[in-house]
Design an enzyme around this catalytic site. Structure first.
Site, PDB file in Angstrom:
ATOM      1  N   ASP A  19       0.857  -1.187   0.000  1.00 46.03           N
ATOM      2  CA  ASP A  19       0.000   0.000   0.000  1.00 46.03           C
ATOM      3  C   ASP A  19       0.885   1.226   0.000  1.00 46.03           C
ATOM      4  O   ASP A  19       2.066   1.138   0.320  1.00 46.03           O
ATOM      5  CB  ASP A  19      -0.778   0.074   1.322  1.00 46.03           C
ATOM      6  CG  ASP A  19      -1.917  -0.897   1.372  1.00 46.03           C
ATOM      7  OD1 ASP A  19      -2.219  -1.482   0.331  1.00 46.03           O
ATOM      8  OD2 ASP A  19      -2.487  -1.048   2.465  1.00 46.03           O
ATOM      9  N   ASP A  32      -5.377  -3.747   4.378  1.00 46.92           N
ATOM     10  CA  ASP A  32      -5.963  -3.352   5.662  1.00 46.92           C
ATOM     11  C   ASP A  32      -7.482  -3.525   5.710  1.00 46.92           C
ATOM     12  O   ASP A  32      -8.058  -3.737   6.749  1.00 46.92           O
ATOM     13  CB  ASP A  32      -5.567  -1.903   6.012  1.00 46.92           C
ATOM     14  CG  ASP A  32      -5.727  -0.960   4.833  1.00 46.92           C
ATOM     15  OD1 ASP A  32      -6.432  -1.320   3.871  1.00 46.92           O
ATOM     16  OD2 ASP A  32      -5.144   0.144   4.872  1.00 46.92           O
ATOM     17  N   ASP A  42      -9.685  -6.700   1.321  1.00 50.72           N
ATOM     18  CA  ASP A  42      -8.323  -7.155   1.026  1.00 50.72           C
ATOM     19  C   ASP A  42      -8.106  -8.608   1.464  1.00 50.72           C
ATOM     20  O   ASP A  42      -7.120  -9.230   1.077  1.00 50.72           O
ATOM     21  CB  ASP A  42      -7.277  -6.283   1.748  1.00 50.72           C
ATOM     22  CG  ASP A  42      -7.211  -4.890   1.161  1.00 50.72           C
ATOM     23  OD1 ASP A  42      -7.572  -4.743  -0.015  1.00 50.72           O
ATOM     24  OD2 ASP A  42      -6.808  -3.961   1.874  1.00 50.72           O
TER      25      ASP A  42
HETATM   26  P1  ATP Z   1      -3.390   2.872   0.060  1.00 46.24           P
HETATM   27  O1  ATP Z   1      -3.125   2.770   1.517  1.00 46.24           O
HETATM   28  O2  ATP Z   1      -3.666   1.599  -0.637  1.00 46.24           O
HETATM   29  O3  ATP Z   1      -2.421   3.722  -0.656  1.00 46.24           O
HETATM   30  P2  ATP Z   1      -5.374   4.863  -0.088  1.00 46.24           P
HETATM   31  O4  ATP Z   1      -5.542   5.302   1.310  1.00 46.24           O
HETATM   32  O5  ATP Z   1      -4.686   5.754  -1.044  1.00 46.24           O
HETATM   33  O6  ATP Z   1      -4.803   3.451  -0.075  1.00 46.24           O
HETATM   34  P3  ATP Z   1      -8.155   4.398  -0.176  1.00 46.24           P
HETATM   35  O7  ATP Z   1      -8.206   4.503   1.269  1.00 46.24           O
HETATM   36  O8  ATP Z   1      -8.856   3.279  -0.875  1.00 46.24           O
HETATM   37  O9  ATP Z   1      -6.723   4.426  -0.742  1.00 46.24           O
HETATM   38  O10 ATP Z   1      -8.673   5.768  -0.776  1.00 46.24           O
HETATM   39  C1  ATP Z   1      -8.900   5.927  -2.136  1.00 46.24           C
HETATM   40  C2  ATP Z   1      -9.326   7.345  -2.420  1.00 46.24           C
HETATM   41  O11 ATP Z   1     -10.518   7.623  -1.690  1.00 46.24           O
HETATM   42  C3  ATP Z   1      -8.327   8.373  -1.943  1.00 46.24           C
HETATM   43  O12 ATP Z   1      -7.403   8.665  -2.941  1.00 46.24           O
HETATM   44  C4  ATP Z   1      -9.190   9.566  -1.638  1.00 46.24           C
HETATM   45  O13 ATP Z   1      -9.429  10.312  -2.805  1.00 46.24           O
HETATM   46  C5  ATP Z   1     -10.492   8.956  -1.197  1.00 46.24           C
HETATM   47  N1  ATP Z   1     -10.611   8.944   0.259  1.00 46.24           N
HETATM   48  C6  ATP Z   1      -9.742   8.441   1.150  1.00 46.24           C
HETATM   49  N2  ATP Z   1     -10.182   8.589   2.414  1.00 46.24           N
HETATM   50  C7  ATP Z   1     -11.375   9.206   2.318  1.00 46.24           C
HETATM   51  C8  ATP Z   1     -12.364   9.633   3.278  1.00 46.24           C
HETATM   52  N3  ATP Z   1     -12.206   9.445   4.572  1.00 46.24           N
HETATM   53  N4  ATP Z   1     -13.467  10.220   2.812  1.00 46.24           N
HETATM   54  C9  ATP Z   1     -13.636  10.404   1.502  1.00 46.24           C
HETATM   55  N5  ATP Z   1     -12.778  10.024   0.564  1.00 46.24           N
HETATM   56  C10 ATP Z   1     -11.655   9.439   0.944  1.00 46.24           C
END
Ligand code: ATP
Length: 909
Positions: free
Chosen positions: A333, A646, A650
């Protein structure tokens, strides 16, 4: 509350009011402190008492349940019948010592694993005294009000009274793998467990939605507590390697029994007495079987497990220790693993204007937003304010200040939005003006979160939406202009702003708003409008972890490919990938980092998918299902894959990966359950450290095997040669037993503590299907065996020639054997490097073990009781000198042999 109230109640059949009343609780406020304390005292912790597995006595007796030990016992009995009391006594003594050592080692390994299991505590979210808080699940009491959400492990048996699309996988209890949809209605009294949909049972996993319930049973009284059984220690300790080794030992056993039979036949044909030949056969069997091997493998693996725990990698399944060493690809990730997960909004684009936000961290008092109050152009601030308001209202996290330190409770992405809103002048009153009525929580598959708010008297209700740019823009048709008025959406302008922010490595969130009918009380994914007003973008930085940058580099030199699989935007992902040093050949985006998005992956055929899985470094906007496909594709190419995860979704990819790695801090219980390893700090560098330890463990196992096998082979050869040549045995069976029992423990096990060799991460990964022993190493084992054979016969003959008694000559042969093992132990500290390079003092266990072993041999040689038991006899200094010469010769020969091979390439498997 009386205990009988709790027992055998059909909670699923009772109306919730009655349940709450019987359990003397309160639905909204939960229990008060006194009730909790009182119940904790009365009913104890919410933990399942580990059912006693086998009793210590049975576990001790099981140590005798091995083919080799049967042979020893049979030999001991026959020797006793033949009146050879001393020999028989020694054989039984050795059998007992072996059982004790095995028992203690096994108990240690089991305890080490159990202690690690205990460090993995589950937390529960409860309502107590009107306050929502997180507590260790063990502190739950009957009557507690518990919140459940997707990814949680149900902490106790609950009667549900509020559910929202709640689905629970109850395989742990019912064996049914498909998740069950839950409700809060009444169910008939006779409903079977699997159909009691208004109940949630301890140990089952929430795979979707949310729920609220009241605890009806804890610990042993839960349904799972009643059926729980401790996994048997033997099963928990078995790994592919230990299984391979016991198979090898079993085959060896038959070969050796055959040779032992042959010894008797050859001896008898030569006219030797039966008793002597029988004892020779026993000596052969006892000597040639590597009885210490399985225990040594287990203990080396257990030491590996505890070393990894110190490096913040908790091993949940023992075979992972082995597999880690041969990992060829790590799919990781981004957020929190390669980066700090410390988000700060740095740029906001609202009303077509870009604003810079200063300050880092969550402290809203340090830093400002430029052009915030532009009195001459109030429209700018109104678009900006709406963008900030959306980030503030559509938010489940809290900013807290403790002793001047600002921290975030909840999701760092949301924390950054709260800090930015506060920098923009929005305070807690914002929520009072527009209280929240309902929520569509963030799920990574939808990539957005939405909240419904009261718009004020007579005003329409408001929905605020925040999330990934594509997900939000797909629902918008207008945007706010500089004056804060809705105008048609200019997608190209927004995209350009997104690209520019993302190229700086920022995570970009988009905000939107819509008006809803005044009577709207709940919102679902399906009824979110597609005619929303786009409010703006907030771009936040999340700096890469410096230690992750270093770890990526180490992995690359170690021949391990690192791939990033993220839900984030491709340009952001590429920028971060560059910052942490992931680069490779393949398709490129921007300035040279190969990136593919989930949408692009979808369009590929199966074979293209496999190709791209191999050559792409960054996968952006990837879904959990694609993670699973990626693991499978990489495995199809023979890769050994470690995959991090996480979320609930997954879990399949974590299970499928060769090493499933779950995040300890941000990971859900579902992901942890599916994983082989849990990182307590979520940090990529801990995966690298675990891989390094895994390689070290495998090295040490190989070193032990390379050290121990020549002894067995050498001893077998000594007996075979003596019988075939028709000469007196230079070493007696009891003496062989003595050598095997003492040297394995005092010398061999010290190799399990051998520190990792320098340059461990400069080698390519071990081929998973490669044999444990390479040809070179097999050659070395054979060479040392013959050198041992030579040493024993040489000293035995020499001593007899100069007039020593038989007992003295045998003592010399035994000491020569031990001395060769002792010197050879130093050779074995590295399979290819010279011991002079490693330094003699870098493993004090080896030094300590050698001293102890030497003292034991002194006792063996000079103590009258040992002389009687083992038919040994005192020898003089010159004889000791000759034994040392034997040891030094072997040591020098092997050091030269190492040097010769090293010129040709690698030695180990
Ligand atoms: P990784 O840890 O795999 O890099 P990530 O945190 O980038 O994952 P996700 O958590 O799936 O990926 O988030 C994907 C997208 O969703 C983010 O790029 C963001 O635009 C949006 N996002 C993340 N957290 C939130 C939230 N709490 N509320 C709204 N949108 C969110």
């Amino acid at each position: 509350m009386k205990v009988e109230d709790l027992i055998a109640k059909h909670w699923h059949h009772l109306p919730i009011e009655e349940v709450v009343e019987l359990l003397e609780s309160e639905r909204e406020q939960g229990l008060d402190r006194f009730a909790v304390e009182h119940r904790q005292e009365a009913f104890g912790p919410n933990a399942i008492t580990a059912q006693k597995g086998q009793s210590p006595l049975i576990r001790f007796l099981l140590q005798f349940h091995q083919p080799l030990i049967y042979i020893l016992i049979a030999s001991g009995l026959i020797t006793a019948i033949l009146g050879e009391w001393v020999d028989s006594g020694v054989i039984f003594g050795v059998v007992l010592v072996n059982a004790f050592v095995g028992y203690i080692q096994e108990a240690k390994a089991v305890n080490a694993l159990a202690a690690l299991a205990r460090t993995m505590t589950t937390v529960a979210t409860v309502m107590r005294q009107g306050e929502k808080r997180q507590i260790p699940a063990t502190e739950l009491v009957v009557g507690d009000i518990v919140f459940l959400q997707s990814g949680d492990k149900v902490p106790a048996d609950l009667r549900l009274f509020q559910v929202r699309d709640l689905q629970i996988a109850e395989a742990a209890l019912t064996g049914e793998s498909a998740p069950v949809a839950k409700d809060h209605g009444l169910h008939g009294r006779e409903t079977v467990l699997a159909d009691r949909h208004n109940m949630a049972y301890a140990s089952t996993l929430v795979t979707y939605g949310q729920g609220k319930g009241i605890v009806t049973a804890i610990g042993d009284a839960t349904e799972v507590g009643r059926i729980s059984k401790l996994i048997s220690a033997a099963e928990a300790l078995a790994t592919p390697l230990t299984r391979k080794i016991s198979e090898f030992s079993n085959v060896l056993l038959y070969v050796i029994l055959g040779l032992a039979g042959l010894t008797i036949v050859v001896g008898l044909l030569r006219g030797q007495p039966f008793l002597e030949m029988f004892m020779a056969a026993v000596a052969l069997a006892v000597g040639a079987i590597p009885e210490g091997l399985p225990a040594a493998v287990t203990i080396t693996l257990a030491i590996g497990v505890s070393r990894m725990a110190k490096k913040r990698a908790i091993i949940r399944k023992l075979p992972a220790v082995e597999t880690l060493g041969s990992t060829t690809v790590i799919c990781t990730d981004k957020t929190g693993t390669l980066t700090e997960n410390q988000m700060t909004v740095q740029e906001i684009v609202a009303g077509g204007v870009s604003h810079t936000v200063s300050g880092t961290g969550y402290n809203p008092l340090v830093g400002t937003i430029d052009n915030l109050e532009n009195a001459a152009d109030p429209g700018i601030s109104s678009a900006l304010r709406e963008c900030l308001r959306a980030g503030f209202l559509c938010n489940d996290s809290q900013l807290v200040e403790e002793e001047g330190v600002w921290q975030i409770q909840g999701d760092p992405t949301e924390g950054a939005l709260l800090t930015a809103a506060r920098k923009g002048g929005l305070g807690p009153e914002t929520l009072t003006v527009n209280p929240r009525l309902d929520t569509v929580p963030f799920e990574s598959e939808h990539q957005y979160m939405a909240t419904l708010h009261d718009g004020g008297l007579g005003a329409p209700r408001l929905v605020y939406l925040k999330g990934a740019v594509e997900a939000v823009l797909a629902r918008c048709i207008t945007q706010l202009d500089r004056m804060g008025n809705p105008v048609p959406l200019r997608i190209e302008d927004v995209q350009a702003a997104v690209e520019s922010m993302a190229a700086k490595g920022m995570r970009v969130l988009a905000m939107a708003r819509a008006e809803m009918a005044p009577e709207t009380c709940v919102i679902h994914h399906a009824d979110l409008p597609t005619t929303m007003v786009f409010l703006g973008l907030q771009g936040m930085i999340d700096p890469p972890r410096p230690e992750a940058v270093a770890a990526v580099k180490i992995c690359q030199t170690a021949g391990i490919r690192v791939k990033m699989i993220t839900g984030d935007h491709p340009v952001t992902a590429a920028a971060i990938a560059r910052q942490v040093g992931l680069y490779n050949l393949g398709s490129t985006r921007g300035d040279g980092v190969p990136v593919l998005t989930g949408a692009e992956l979808e369009k590929l055929s199966d074979s293209e998918f496999i190709d791209r899985a191999e050559d792409t470094v960054v996968f952006a906007r990837a879904t959990p299902e694609q993670k699973l496909r990626l693991v499978e594709a990489l495995q199809a190419r023979g890769q050994v894959v470690a995959m991090t995860g996480d979320g609930v979704n997954d879990a399949p990819a974590l299970k499928r990966a060769d090493i499933g790695v779950a995040m300890g801090i941000t990971g859900t219980e579902v992901a942890k359950e599916a994983a082989d390893m849990v990182l307590t700090d979520d940090n990529f560098s801990s995966i690298e450290a675990a891989v390094e330890e895994g390689r070290g463990v495998f090295d040490n196992l190989t070193k032990f095997i390379v050290w121990t096998l020549p002894t067995n082979l050498g001893e077998g050869l000594v007996i075979l040669t003596a019988v075939f040549l028709g000469v007196t045995l230079p070493i007696l069976p009891v003496q062989i037993l003595w050598i095997n029992m003492t040297t394995a423990g005092f010398l061999g096990l010290a190799l399990a503590f051998e520190p990792k060799e320098p340059g461990l991460m400069l080698r390519p990964p071990r081929q998973p299907d490669a044999p444990i022993l390479s040809n070179i190493v097999i050659f070395r084992i054979t060479l040392v065996s013959f050198l041992m054979l030579g040493a024993a016969f040489w000293l035995f003959a020499w001593e007899q020639r100069i007039g020593a008694t038989l007992a003295e000559a045998r003592t010399a042969a035994v000491n020569a054997f031990v001395m060769v093992e002792l010197f050879y132990l130093f050779n074995c500290r590295s399979l290819e490097k010279s011991i002079f390079k490693l330094g003699f003092f870098s493993n004090l266990w080896v030094l300590g073990g050698s001293v102890a072993m030497f003292l034991l041999q002194i006792a063996y040689t000079y103590l009258p009781v040992m002389n009687r038991l083992f038919q040994s006899a005192p020898i003089d200094l010159a004889v000791w000198g000759r034994t040392v010469v034997a040891g030094v010769v072997v040591f020098v020969v092997i050091e030269i042999e190492k040097k010769l091979w090293l010129k040709k390439g690698r030695v180990g498997a």
